[in-house]
Scaffold this active site. Structure first.
Site, PDB file in Angstrom:
ATOM      1  N   ASP A  65      28.803  34.098  35.374  1.00 26.27           N
ATOM      2  CA  ASP A  65      29.393  35.338  35.894  1.00 26.27           C
ATOM      3  C   ASP A  65      30.135  36.012  34.750  1.00 26.27           C
ATOM      4  O   ASP A  65      31.366  36.039  34.703  1.00 26.27           O
ATOM      5  CB  ASP A  65      30.324  35.051  37.063  1.00 26.27           C
ATOM      6  CG  ASP A  65      30.683  36.315  37.842  1.00 26.27           C
ATOM      7  OD1 ASP A  65      30.185  37.392  37.467  1.00 26.27           O
ATOM      8  OD2 ASP A  65      31.445  36.219  38.817  1.00 26.27           O
ATOM      9  N   HIS A 156      35.354  35.830  45.667  1.00 29.29           N
ATOM     10  CA  HIS A 156      35.541  37.234  45.286  1.00 29.29           C
ATOM     11  C   HIS A 156      36.091  38.027  46.467  1.00 29.29           C
ATOM     12  O   HIS A 156      35.722  37.778  47.612  1.00 29.29           O
ATOM     13  CB  HIS A 156      34.218  37.819  44.797  1.00 29.29           C
ATOM     14  CG  HIS A 156      33.735  37.147  43.535  1.00 29.29           C
ATOM     15  ND1 HIS A 156      32.425  37.168  43.134  1.00 29.29           N
ATOM     16  CD2 HIS A 156      34.406  36.424  42.601  1.00 29.29           C
ATOM     17  CE1 HIS A 156      32.305  36.508  41.997  1.00 29.29           C
ATOM     18  NE2 HIS A 156      33.492  36.041  41.656  1.00 29.29           N
ATOM     19  N   HIS A 255      38.341  37.303  32.894  1.00 27.75           N
ATOM     20  CA  HIS A 255      38.738  35.911  32.629  1.00 27.75           C
ATOM     21  C   HIS A 255      37.537  34.995  32.430  1.00 27.75           C
ATOM     22  O   HIS A 255      37.699  33.775  32.360  1.00 27.75           O
ATOM     23  CB  HIS A 255      39.676  35.356  33.720  1.00 27.75           C
ATOM     24  CG  HIS A 255      39.182  35.506  35.130  1.00 27.75           C
ATOM     25  ND1 HIS A 255      39.909  36.151  36.101  1.00 27.75           N
ATOM     26  CD2 HIS A 255      38.051  35.075  35.735  1.00 27.75           C
ATOM     27  CE1 HIS A 255      39.250  36.119  37.248  1.00 27.75           C
ATOM     28  NE2 HIS A 255      38.117  35.458  37.056  1.00 27.75           N
ATOM     29  N   HIS A 320      44.188  32.155  35.504  1.00 30.10           N
ATOM     30  CA  HIS A 320      43.527  33.281  36.180  1.00 30.10           C
ATOM     31  C   HIS A 320      43.730  33.221  37.686  1.00 30.10           C
ATOM     32  O   HIS A 320      43.375  34.150  38.400  1.00 30.10           O
ATOM     33  CB  HIS A 320      42.041  33.314  35.846  1.00 30.10           C
ATOM     34  CG  HIS A 320      41.176  32.380  36.654  1.00 30.10           C
ATOM     35  ND1 HIS A 320      41.431  31.035  36.783  1.00 30.10           N
ATOM     36  CD2 HIS A 320      40.033  32.611  37.357  1.00 30.10           C
ATOM     37  CE1 HIS A 320      40.491  30.484  37.534  1.00 30.10           C
ATOM     38  NE2 HIS A 320      39.641  31.407  37.894  1.00 30.10           N
ATOM     39  N   GLY A 321      44.292  32.116  38.175  1.00 32.32           N
ATOM     40  CA  GLY A 321      44.545  31.946  39.598  1.00 32.32           C
ATOM     41  C   GLY A 321      45.341  30.677  39.805  1.00 32.32           C
ATOM     42  O   GLY A 321      45.938  30.136  38.869  1.00 32.32           O
ATOM     43  N   GLY A 323      44.000  27.771  41.051  1.00 33.82           N
ATOM     44  CA  GLY A 323      43.197  26.595  40.725  1.00 33.82           C
ATOM     45  C   GLY A 323      42.886  25.754  41.954  1.00 33.82           C
ATOM     46  O   GLY A 323      43.771  25.432  42.749  1.00 33.82           O
TER      47      GLY A 323
END
Length: 414
Positions: A65, A156, A255, A320-321, A323
């Site tokens: 991605d 997403h 990311h 990025h988040g 996890g």
């Protein structure tokens, strides 16, 4: 090629042995490596991993991605603008959730059905398209036109938030859809001696930037990054319009990408797989889960001592988040596809997921147990484990979360 003289791997937080072995394996070929606090096992390279190379790019490190990332828009509207009492606000948010679900396309292989879909974006005239084999180019460009501005499935999303002052934010998370997936899988195959479009296992493929294959991948990777940026901004701005709001600020980062950056006086290709660039003062939008707060962060300004050293060792990267701590199958269970018969029960029940969302006041459209808040770490703990390398500018409370349906498979997810 091993790099026994490479610096030690900078690791934030705690991780299982498999994730640590993965980043160690990556570091054996890279010149520098780091692992963020939201790290977990991925394909070849862990999610949350960062690796730097001299004149080489890791195709599987960037991932299938290409350019997956987060974008957030701060609007000029507040919660108070939605109504004078809680019931009125809730009714307004329910309407907004329905409008997002109806106006934005979610799920596998979907095409953008909106009348204002960005099918004539200038990126479709970029000369990098010439790197796609001529017989494949028309079909891939057609698919890319159809999917630009679609969100996909998996983790997403399109979210509506309120910050600490009640200001409304729109946040989105997705990548380059089928275009990036086709580029990535084709170069993974060609790096193993196969042809464009052939199937190949996700193995490490390091391409020299000066080689024809590396040159073509680098330019198509960057084109896929432009594509992902264009799609996220189109979706986020569409939702801002649905709110009847104006755009005040855009915070936007990939990311899953590769960057040419200068570190310690040396030009390096820096691969971030599920990690956000966070140079001092650079802003980023980091999500938690469908039932947790998100944040707007920036790389810490004016850091000295241990914090500055941690920033440098992390190659100026952050999470990025939150996890994952539970796989999709563990969370939702496994069913026989044809009959729906339960093979393995999930560890999270629908009642548990919806109870969490009710307590948080989140309106959900779509989503599934594999994205339930219970399958993620708690974001404040992850941020704290980044050792002061980032500063939280805003905390964003989720109001509306819109995702693909729970049974929607998406091969393009990160």
């Amino acid at each position: 090629m091993s790099h026994p003289d490479a610096p030690p791997i900078k690791t934030f937080g705690t991780h299982d042995d498999t994730t640590l072995r993965q980043i160690a394996d990556v570091a054996s070929r890279a010149d520098r490596a780091a692992l963020m606090a939201d790290g977990h096992v991925g394909y070849v390279m862990p999610i949350g991993g960062v690796a730097a190379y001299r004149e080489r790019v890791s195709v599987v490190g960037v991932g299938v991605d290409i350019g997956c990332g987060n974008a957030a828009i701060r609007t000029d509207r507040t919660l108070a603008d939605l109504g004078g009492d809680p019931d009125e606000v809730h009714a307004h948010l329910e309407t907004v959730a329905d409008a997002i679900a109806a106006s934005v396309d979610f799920g596998m292989g979907r095409r953008n059905r909106a009348e204002d879909a960005p099918i004539d974006h200038p990126l479709f005239d970029d000369p990098a398209w010439d790197a796609v084999p001529a017989k494949e180019r028309g079909a891939l460009k057609h698919k890319a036109r159809q999917q630009l501005g679609t969100v996909g499935g998996g983790n997403h999303y399109v979210d509506l938030f309120a910050d600490e002052s009640g200001t409304l934010w729109v946040g989105v998370h997705f990548g380059s859809r089928g275009f990036g997936y086709t580029v990535a899988t084709s170069f993974i195959a060609m790096g193993q001696g196969k042809k464009w479009g052939e199937r190949a296992p996700e193995r490490e493929v390091l391409l020299e930037l000066r080689s024809p294959l590396g040159h073509d991948y680098w330019h198509l990777m960057n084109l896929a990054g432009r594509y992902a940026y264009a799609g996220r901004e189109w979706v986020a701005r569409k939702v801002v319009r649905l709110l009847g709001a104006g755009e005040v600020e855009l915070v936007h980062n990939h990311h899953n990408f590769g960057w040419m950056e200068r570190h310690d006086g040396e030009d390096l290709v820096v691969i971030r797989k599920g990690a956000t660039p966070a140079f001092p003062g650079q802003k980023g939008f980091v999500g938690g889960s469908m039932g947790d707060d998100a944040v707007i962060v920036q790389g810490t300004l004016g850091a000295v001592g241990d914090v500055a050293e941690s920033q440098r060792a992390a190659l100026y990267s952050t999470v990025h988040g939150a996890g994952r701590v539970m796989s999709r199958t563990a969370a939702a269970g496994k069913r026989e596809r044809r009959t729906g018969r339960v093979i393995t029960p999930g560890r999270v029940s629908p009642d548990e997921m919806h109870a969490w969302l009710r307590a948080k006041g989140v309106i959900l459209r779509g989503g599934g147990l594999d994205e339930s808040p219970q399958v993620y770490r708690r974001l404040p703990e992850v941020l704290a484990a980044q050792e002061g390398t980032i500063e939280v500018l805003h905390r964003l409370r989720p109001l509306v979360v819109v995702m693909a349906g729970p049974d929607e498979f998406d091969p393009y997810k990160d």
